[in-house]
Design a protein around this motif. Structure first.
Motif, mmCIF file in Angstrom:
data_model
loop_
_atom_site.group_PDB
_atom_site.id
_atom_site.type_symbol
_atom_site.label_atom_id
_atom_site.label_comp_id
_atom_site.label_asym_id
_atom_site.label_seq_id
_atom_site.Cartn_x
_atom_site.Cartn_y
_atom_site.Cartn_z
ATOM 1 N N UNK A 110 11.335 2.355 -13.729
ATOM 2 C CA UNK A 110 9.907 2.147 -13.980
ATOM 3 C C UNK A 110 9.679 1.623 -15.391
ATOM 4 N N UNK A 111 10.390 2.175 -16.371
ATOM 5 C CA UNK A 111 10.214 1.732 -17.754
ATOM 6 C C UNK A 111 10.575 0.259 -17.900
ATOM 7 N N UNK A 112 11.662 -0.143 -17.273
ATOM 8 C CA UNK A 112 12.079 -1.548 -17.352
ATOM 9 C C UNK A 112 11.064 -2.450 -16.663
ATOM 10 N N UNK A 113 10.574 -2.040 -15.501
ATOM 11 C CA UNK A 113 9.576 -2.848 -14.796
ATOM 12 C C UNK A 113 8.306 -2.988 -15.629
ATOM 13 N N UNK B 247 0.783 -1.232 0.000
ATOM 14 C CA UNK B 247 0.000 0.000 0.000
ATOM 15 C C UNK B 247 0.811 1.276 0.000
ATOM 16 N N UNK B 248 2.114 1.181 0.207
ATOM 17 C CA UNK B 248 2.969 2.362 0.236
ATOM 18 C C UNK B 248 3.688 2.516 -1.103
ATOM 19 N N UNK B 249 3.688 3.745 -1.638
ATOM 20 C CA UNK B 249 4.315 3.957 -2.937
ATOM 21 C C UNK B 249 5.835 3.856 -2.833
ATOM 22 N N UNK B 250 6.420 3.160 -3.812
ATOM 23 C CA UNK B 250 7.865 3.014 -3.893
ATOM 24 C C UNK B 250 8.435 4.077 -4.835
ATOM 25 N N UNK B 251 9.651 4.482 -4.592
ATOM 26 C CA UNK B 251 10.304 5.468 -5.438
ATOM 27 C C UNK B 251 11.155 4.764 -6.486
ATOM 28 N N UNK B 252 10.791 4.926 -7.748
ATOM 29 C CA UNK B 252 11.562 4.399 -8.871
ATOM 30 C C UNK B 252 11.904 5.550 -9.798
ATOM 31 N N UNK C 1 25.112 -3.908 -21.903
ATOM 32 C CA UNK C 1 25.572 -4.065 -20.526
ATOM 33 C C UNK C 1 24.703 -3.272 -19.561
ATOM 34 N N UNK C 2 24.184 -2.126 -20.018
ATOM 35 C CA UNK C 2 23.354 -1.320 -19.127
ATOM 36 C C UNK C 2 22.052 -2.032 -18.789
ATOM 37 N N UNK C 3 21.580 -2.930 -19.658
ATOM 38 C CA UNK C 3 20.396 -3.728 -19.340
ATOM 39 C C UNK C 3 20.650 -4.530 -18.071
ATOM 40 N N UNK D 81 8.068 -2.913 -18.882
ATOM 41 C CA UNK D 81 8.350 -3.824 -19.992
ATOM 42 C C UNK D 81 8.189 -5.266 -19.545
ATOM 43 N N UNK D 82 8.753 -5.604 -18.390
ATOM 44 C CA UNK D 82 8.644 -6.979 -17.898
ATOM 45 C C UNK D 82 7.209 -7.311 -17.490
ATOM 46 N N UNK D 83 6.557 -6.395 -16.770
ATOM 47 C CA UNK D 83 5.213 -6.673 -16.252
ATOM 48 C C UNK D 83 4.191 -6.802 -17.374
ATOM 49 N N UNK D 84 4.407 -6.120 -18.485
ATOM 50 C CA UNK D 84 3.489 -6.206 -19.614
ATOM 51 C C UNK D 84 3.728 -7.447 -20.459
ATOM 52 N N UNK D 85 4.805 -8.167 -20.140
ATOM 53 C CA UNK D 85 5.131 -9.401 -20.865
ATOM 54 C C UNK D 85 5.463 -10.515 -19.873
#
Length: 230
Positions: free
Chosen positions: A157-160, A147-152, A190-192, A162-166
């Motif tokens: 956030x973009x990477x998360x 219930x508590x918002x996390x700071x990304x 490498x940055x991935x 991408x994974x969550x949508x697939x």
């Protein structure tokens, strides 16, 4: 999570539709011509195609739909600035599953895509996803833990997203590079890995023994959520 491939050389329109559909819970990939479309289809699973009639590269949407229908291809919604009845009939007779003249309302496009999913017996995309103690809000691009918002930061956030949508799909570094829009060089590759490591520190209780964001040795990464909620 339904994956939509938008095939349109109008990059501004394609990006606008991508942003809109991702907020509605779809995963979206882009292609600017027929050659890019075939590469995307060969690279991963696509559930729906939004195909523009007028395309560069020698083959327009009508030629491409005929090739698609000769193969096992996903449903196709055709977009076209040619909106008179004769053109609409030509488009439908060529084998498209639906036809939408330009200009159009993005909400109508969304409704038509959802209708195509229902015809396939597929569920409509969910605007949020639950995994463990986390809930990811696709529309607001926010992550909550208990219930508590996390700071990304934006990259995390973009990477998360991408994974969550697939979910449950193995995503290679090349796939992640394409979806995230990076340059095809070793530095981005490498940055991935660096970004995955940082993301694991946020969502994993033990980043060295991940529960959600798994490594597929020699293949890439796979996101394993516990469940999906509406």
């Amino acid at each position: 999570m339904a994956v939509v491939l938008i095939v349109d050389d109008d990059l501004r329109l394609a990006q606008m539709l991508k942003d809109f559909l991702e907020k509605e819970g779809f995963a979206v990939q882009l292609a600017g011509n027929g050659a890019e479309m075939w590469r995307q289809l060969a690279h991963g699973e696509i559930d729906l195609i939004v195909l523009d009639w007028m395309l560069p590269g020698g083959k327009d949407g009508i030629a491409l739909i005929k090739e698609l229908r000769a193969k096992k291809a996903p449903p196709v919604l055709m977009l076209s600035a040619r909106g008179d009845d004769d053109d609409r009939i030509v488009g439908l007779e060529s084998g498209v599953d639906d036809y939408l003249p330009k200009p159009f309302n993005a909400r109508e496009l969304l409704a038509r895509l959802r209708a195509l999913l229902r015809r396939q017996g597929r569920e409509e995309p969910s605007p949020s996803q639950q995994f463990g103690r986390f809930r990811l809000d696709f529309t607001k691009r926010r992550l909550f833990a208990d219930g508590q918002e996390m700071e990304l930061n934006p990259a995390e956030m973009e990477l998360l997203l991408v994974f969550a949508q697939r979910p449950r799909r193995i995503l290679s570094r090349d796939t992640l590079l394409q979806v995230l829009g990076g340059e095809e060089d070793g530095r981005f590759d490498r940055s991935i890995d660096v970004r995955v490591t940082r993301l694991r520190k946020i969502i994993e209780d033990n980043p060295k023994q991940p529960r959600f964001l798994l490594t597929e040795r020699g293949a890439g990464y796979r996101f394993e959520p516990d469940q999906t909620v509406p």
